[in-house]
Structures are given as structure tokens and as C-alpha cells.
Write a protein that holds these residues in place. Structure first.
Motif, PDB file in Angstrom:
ATOM      1  N   THR A 470       0.829  -1.208   0.000  1.00 14.99           N
ATOM      2  CA  THR A 470       0.000   0.000   0.000  1.00 14.99           C
ATOM      3  C   THR A 470       0.863   1.258   0.000  1.00 14.99           C
ATOM      4  O   THR A 470       0.577   2.215  -0.720  1.00 14.99           O
ATOM      5  CB  THR A 470      -0.939   0.013   1.212  1.00 14.99           C
ATOM      6  N   PHE A 509      -5.398   3.314  -1.447  1.00 18.01           N
ATOM      7  CA  PHE A 509      -5.998   3.904  -0.254  1.00 18.01           C
ATOM      8  C   PHE A 509      -7.051   2.962   0.331  1.00 18.01           C
ATOM      9  O   PHE A 509      -7.138   2.783   1.556  1.00 18.01           O
ATOM     10  CB  PHE A 509      -6.641   5.251  -0.598  1.00 18.01           C
ATOM     11  N   TRP A 510      -7.830   2.326  -0.533  1.00 21.01           N
ATOM     12  CA  TRP A 510      -8.807   1.328  -0.105  1.00 21.01           C
ATOM     13  C   TRP A 510      -8.109   0.183   0.627  1.00 21.01           C
ATOM     14  O   TRP A 510      -8.545  -0.246   1.702  1.00 21.01           O
ATOM     15  CB  TRP A 510      -9.552   0.830  -1.346  1.00 21.01           C
ATOM     16  N   ILE A 513      -6.937   1.215   4.146  1.00 15.61           N
ATOM     17  CA  ILE A 513      -8.033   1.246   5.123  1.00 15.61           C
ATOM     18  C   ILE A 513      -8.382  -0.171   5.571  1.00 15.61           C
ATOM     19  O   ILE A 513      -8.620  -0.429   6.761  1.00 15.61           O
ATOM     20  CB  ILE A 513      -9.273   1.943   4.522  1.00 15.61           C
ATOM     21  N   GLN A 514      -8.415  -1.109   4.615  1.00 19.75           N
ATOM     22  CA  GLN A 514      -8.676  -2.507   4.979  1.00 19.75           C
ATOM     23  C   GLN A 514      -7.618  -3.026   5.950  1.00 19.75           C
ATOM     24  O   GLN A 514      -7.937  -3.716   6.929  1.00 19.75           O
ATOM     25  CB  GLN A 514      -8.704  -3.379   3.716  1.00 19.75           C
ATOM     26  N   LEU A 516      -5.865  -1.299   7.985  1.00 22.83           N
ATOM     27  CA  LEU A 516      -5.997  -0.595   9.265  1.00 22.83           C
ATOM     28  C   LEU A 516      -6.936  -1.349  10.193  1.00 22.83           C
ATOM     29  O   LEU A 516      -6.644  -1.533  11.379  1.00 22.83           O
ATOM     30  CB  LEU A 516      -6.511   0.825   9.016  1.00 22.83           C
ATOM     31  N   THR A 517      -8.062  -1.810   9.665  1.00 25.79           N
ATOM     32  CA  THR A 517      -9.007  -2.572  10.494  1.00 25.79           C
ATOM     33  C   THR A 517      -8.416  -3.920  10.894  1.00 25.79           C
ATOM     34  O   THR A 517      -8.664  -4.412  11.993  1.00 25.79           O
ATOM     35  CB  THR A 517     -10.334  -2.789   9.749  1.00 25.79           C
ATOM     36  N   ASP A 533       0.488   2.677   9.811  1.00 23.27           N
ATOM     37  CA  ASP A 533      -0.520   2.780   8.757  1.00 23.27           C
ATOM     38  C   ASP A 533      -1.291   4.094   8.864  1.00 23.27           C
ATOM     39  O   ASP A 533      -1.585   4.753   7.860  1.00 23.27           O
ATOM     40  CB  ASP A 533      -1.482   1.593   8.834  1.00 23.27           C
ATOM     41  N   ILE A 537      -1.408   6.865   5.963  1.00 19.27           N
ATOM     42  CA  ILE A 537      -2.690   7.309   5.399  1.00 19.27           C
ATOM     43  C   ILE A 537      -2.846   8.817   5.552  1.00 19.27           C
ATOM     44  O   ILE A 537      -3.222   9.517   4.604  1.00 19.27           O
ATOM     45  CB  ILE A 537      -3.855   6.561   6.086  1.00 19.27           C
TER      46      ILE A 537
END
Length: 575
Positions: A470, A509-510, A513-514, A516-517, A533, A537
Motif C-alpha cells: 500500500t 488507499f482502499w 483502510i482494509q 488498518l481494520t 498505517d 494514510i
């Protein structure tokens, strides 16, 4: 589908990209000027700024950006099926990677060889430049720490590669002396150098080097990592003509020979062997192992190098632009350098989807996400070369393992040189002058600290690797934003940069975010990766906003060099 047909389609796409699309970019978009005085001539210092033959420079650029990533990424991503991986590698190379690499090289060349970090301050704004440097620093740190671990693992698992890997350094030093001091013809130096390198591969196959459990007070893993960082530090401080250029050039030629052997083996094994080579992997894998993430967006960050890579922009602007002899050489060096990496990714895909005898064998290797990688490439490619050319499996594996290690090593020491530049740029932004040696020591200390953060085995080097894909792709989109601003200022067509920019930024970016969770999972959280992360971001969003504002200003402000560019274009069209 036949492996030969797949290979032919891939080669045809790359050829069309270079002969047609890259010519359009060079003549109509970037308008490369043969009379432009490049930084290599204007700032020639004999160390970093050195006018270089375009073939040698191509070797440096190609091998520096290739590394192990165009092997690792595709060799993992085929778990979703070979069709998505093949499409992203071919289309990505032609319309994304080639445009990106050539654009970053052109942008830096037009700004005295400045790095992407320095260009961000000029074209996007000082507010985002510091955050840009944060992203660059973390990305380079991931590269040198992780590649040290990859090389260490290959030297231990494939001891037959030890002699050719370290012997290649001696060959490169002699090549540098022959070309730059003795002025011998490049063709004969190339023939002798590559012959010596393959002689070392044969020697290494017959004389594997296995270190004892206690070697100089260290285990094998610790020793190889320390040795790699010492080598990388020395290599990053030497003048580029001494080791960096000749080593990368010889490695580049060696890679093309290796790919020729692999592609030739695919042809012979498919058409003439008794059993016939077949693709055993599924075209679209509808039964992926449990825990495998969704293909979209993860495919587009798993295959980074080989489709598009932010690291390429740092090499283009960090070292390559300082060695460009003529601006028109940028098309061959930058765009064809990206094509070379696409060829490596194509060869990797063929090796890992057709290098197994049965579907069951393939499924056993790809039993979980992240499986495969370099080992699958070496074993699968070795089996194909054995079937096609009759080479012993051990020798075939040594050839491919040596190829993988040499590229990972060139990327690692180029990354250390680039990270040294970044440390010096950070010092400049803080009004603190940091010279080469202290900056290099800082790089080594931070890199070793991360690599050994989870023990002397060096596994800490892979700890932040999940962020590489990423971060790398976000970096590519930010580099394209600088190129787009420059094109808008000059009133040229920005779409070749803007379309890849939007797609790559959105997908990466998508994916960020994935991740990150996932890092904040209640059952197995990783707060270090979560924090990094968040930083990446936040920095990327901030720089992206600044880039959009800069593009708006560029589109509505006065044109830059419009008359001069029009005159140059008119002269070129007359010629």
C-alpha cells in the motif's frame, strides 16, 4: 490456455507498449529534447553525477527497481488465479509503470536531478513536502530491511548461490575498471563479464557454502544480515562507476539471459517434451484458501513492482536522473526499464502456474495466502528449465536463486544510497547539514535496528512488510501527481498521468483502510503497524489534497515555457 500462447501474448503487449506508447509519451507528452543539458553533465562530480552510456544506465535502473518484488508479488497473487495477475502485469506495465518511470526520470532531469521528495516541495508545496519525506523514508526502510531478510533466507536455503552472489561483486568491480579506466569496448567486456558470472554459477552449484551454527560468534542468519548491511553501506558511498553501474549492468544482462532460458524452456517443454508443459493453476480461483483477502483491492498492491511501483520513482529521481547522458535516453532507460520488470513478472507467472505437474501439487504450495513467493518461482522455474533444456534441477534452481538474490541485493544497496539522500534532505529541512558518512551510519543503524527488532534471526525485517504494497502504490500516485502538475504547467496532455494516478491512489488507499481494520483486530492487534498505517494514510491524504490544489493552480495559472516547448516541438517535427 497453452503456456506458449500466454507468453506470446504478454511479449506482444510489451513490445507494442514500448514501440508505440512510449514513443507517444516521449515525443508528444514529455517532448524529450536531445539538446537539453542533463544534470549529469551540468553537475558532473564523478561520484553521483556521471554521464553514462544508456545501456549501462538501463542496467542500473532496471536491476535497481526490479529486486525481488516482481518475483514475490506475482508469485503470491496467482492465488486468485493467473488471469487477474497476467492482466495487471501486462496492462499495468504498458500504461502505468512505463509512464510513471519515464515521467519521474523526466521530472527530475528537468530539475537538476533532484529527488521526488525535493520536487514535491517545488510543485506541490512545502506543507506537504515534509510528510512526503515521511512516506519515502518508511518505504525505503521497508525495502532495505525486508530485502536483507529475503537474501539471507535464499543464501541459507540455496547454499549453491553463495559463491556466484558474492563473486558477482568482484566481477562488477573489474567491469567498472575495464569500461571507465581501461576504456575497453563494452561488447567484449559484457561477454567476458557475463561468462565469468555464469562460470561462478556453475562453480557454486558444485561447491555449496553452508555456514556453521557459530560463525565468527554469530549464527548464519545474523552473519549474512550484518554482511549485507556492511556491503550495502560501502557500495552506497562508492562512486557510481566503481560498483553500482557495472554491477547493475552485468546483472541486467544476466537477467535477460536467464529470462531467455526460462522463456525458451517454456517453448521447448510445451511443444517438444513428451508430457508437454501445461498450466495447472486455475484461471480464476473460486476456491481460495480460508483467510485469503478479497482480490480487489489487494491484487493491485500485492503486485506492485511489475505493474507500477513508487520505489521506481525514487530510483528514477534519486540515482538514474543523475547519470542520464542525453534526455532522449530516458525513453530507453525509464520506459524499457519498466518493460524489463514486466518481463520478469511474466516469467514469474509462467514459472508458478506451469512449473507444477498437477493441480494438487499447485494447491499444496498455495495452501494459504502469502504462500508461494520466491521459493515457488525457483522450484517451478527450475522444473520448467529441466523439462525444456535438460538442465539439472539443482543447476536450474541455482541460476534462478542467484538471479533473485542479485536483484534483491542491487535494490537493497540502491535503497541505502537513496535513504542516505533522504536523511540528508531531512537534515537540510531542519537546517542541519549531514554529510555522507554520518547519513549512511544512521541508515545502517535504523535498518539493523528494525531487522533485529524481533531477534537475531532478522525476522523483524519483515515486520512492517505488510505495509509495503500500500505504501509503495500510494508513493507511485504521489509521484504521478508531481508529473501531472508539471504537465499542466506546460499545457500538455495530463491524462496519461492523471488516469493512473486516480486508479492507483483509489485502490491503494482502499487497501490501506482494509489493513488498518486488520491491524486493530480485537483478537490479534498489531499496534506498531496500526500506528504506521495511520501515519502513512494521514500523510498521503494531506499530500493528495495539496496535489489537487497544486494541479488547480497549474491549470489556471500562466503557462510555463510554452513558447520554448512549441519551438522545440516544431524543430523535432521538421527533423
Amino acid at each position: 490456455m497453452s503456456p506458449v500462447l500466454l507468453m506470446t501474448i504478454g511479449l506482444a503487449v510489451f513490445a507494442c507498449g514500448y514501440f508505440f506508447y512510449s514513443r507517444y509519451l516521449a515525443n508528444r507528452v514529455y517532448r524529450l529534447d536531445p539538446a537539453f543539458k542533463t544534470p549529469a553533465h551540468e553537475l558532473n562530480d564523478g561520484v553521483d553525477y556521471v554521464p553514462t552510456n544508456k545501456f549501462i544506465l538501463w542496467g542500473h535502473h532496471f536491476t535497481s527497481v526490479a529486486g525481488a518484488a516482481p518475483i514475490v508479488g506475482p508469485a503470491i497473487a496467482v492465488i486468485w488465479g493467473w488471469v487477474p495477475a497476467f492482466l495487471w502485469v501486462t496492462i499495468g506495465t504498458v500504461f502505468f509503470a512505463g509512464m510513471h518511470d519515464l515521467g519521474a526520470l523526466w521530472a527530475s532531469n528537468r530539475n537538476k536531478g533532484r529527488s521526488i521528495g525535493a520536487l514535491s516541495a517545488r510543485y506541490i508545496g512545502k506543507r506537504g513536502a515534509s510528510l512526503f519525506l515521511v512516506v519515502i523514508f518508511l518505504l525505503l526502510l521497508m525495502v532495505i530491511a525486508a530485502f536483507a531478510v529475503v537474501i539471507k533466507n535464499l543464501l541459507i536455503s540455496t547454499p549453491t548461490a553463495v559463491i556466484p552472489v558474492w563473486g558477482a561483486i568482484v566481477v562488477a568491480l573489474l567491469v567498472g575498471v575495464a569500461v571507465y579506466r581501461l576504456r575497453w569496448p563494452l561488447l567484449w567486456v559484457t561477454i567476458v563479464g557475463v561468462s565469468a558470472l555464469y562460470g561462478l554459477i556453475v562453480l557454486g552449484d558444485s561447491m555449496p557454502v553452508v555456514l556453521p551454527d557459530d560463525f565468527l560468534g554469530m549464527g548464519p542468519a545474523t552473519f549474512w544480515i550484518v554482511a549485507l548491511f556492511v556491503y550495502g553501506a560501502i557500495a552506497s558511498l562508492l562512486p557510481v562507476w566503481v560498483l553500482l553501474q557495472p554491477r547493475d549492468y552485468i546483472n541486467g544482462v544476466q537477467l535477460f539471459i536467464g529470462l531467455g532460458l526460462l522463456f525458451g524452456s517454456v517453448l521447448i517443454a510445451t511443444l517438444f517434451s513428451a508430457d508437454g508443459l501445461q498450466i495447472v493453476a486455475p484461471a480464476i480461483n473460486t476456491a481460495v484458501p480460508e483467510g485469503t483477502p478479497s482480490m480487489v483491492p489487494l491484487l493491485f498492491v500485492t503486485i506492485a513492482c511489475g505493474a507500477i511501483s513508487g520505489f521506481h520513482g525514487m530510483v528514477s529521481s534519486g540515482t538514474t536522473s543523475k547519470q542520464l547522458d542525453k534526455e532522449t535516453d530516458a525513453r530507453f532507460v525509464g520506459y524499457f526499464g519498466a518493460v524489463g520488470e514486466g518481463l520478469l513478472s511474466l516469467g514469474t507467472i509462467l514459472a508458478v502456474i506451469a512449473g507444477f505437474r498437477t493441480v494438487a501439487e499447485w494447491e499444496e504450495v498455495y495452501s494459504s495466502f502469502g504462500a508461494g513467493g520466491v521459493t515457488a518461482f525457483v522450484n517451478g522455474g527450475g522444473a520448467i528449465m529441466n523439462a525444456g533444456l535438460g538442465l539439472p534441477v539443482s543447476l536450474s534452481a541455482t541460476v534462478l536463486a542467484t538471479m533473485a538474490v542479485l536483484f534483491a541485493a542491487t535494490t537493497m544497496d540502491t535503497g541505502m544510497r537513496l535513504l542516505r539522500f533522504v536523511v540528508q534532505e531531512i537534515g537540510d529541512s531542519m537546517k542541519v547539514r549531514i554529510t555522507k558518512v554520518p547519513a549512511t551510519l544512521i541508515v545502517v543503524a535504523v535498518g539493523l535496528g528494525l531487522t533485529f527488532s524481533q531477534g537475531l534471526g532478522g525476522d523483524g525485517g519483515l515486520r512492517i512488510w505488510p505495509l509495503f504494497g500500500t505504501t509503495n502504490q500510494l508513493m507511485a500516485s504521489l509521484t504521478l501527481s508531481i508529473v501531472a502538475v508539471m504537465l499542466l504547467r506546460k499545457r500538455r496532455n495530463p491524462l496519461p498521468a492523471l488516469i493512473p494516478l486516480v486508479l492507483v491512489f483509489g485502490l491503494s488507499f482502499w487497501a490501506a483502510i482494509q489493513q488498518l481494520t486488520a491491524f486493530a483486530s480485537p483478537t490479534d492487534p498489531d499496534w506498531l503497524l496500526f500506528t504506521l498505517d495511520v501515519i502513512i494514510i494521514a500523510a498521503s491524504v494531506w499530500v493528495a489534497i495539496e496535489a489537487v490544489l497544486a494541479m488547480r493552480r497549474a491549470a489556471t495559472g500562466p503557462a510555463e515555457d510554452e513558447d520554448e516547448d512549441a519551438q522545440l516541438q516544431a524543430v523535432r517535427e521538421e527533423v
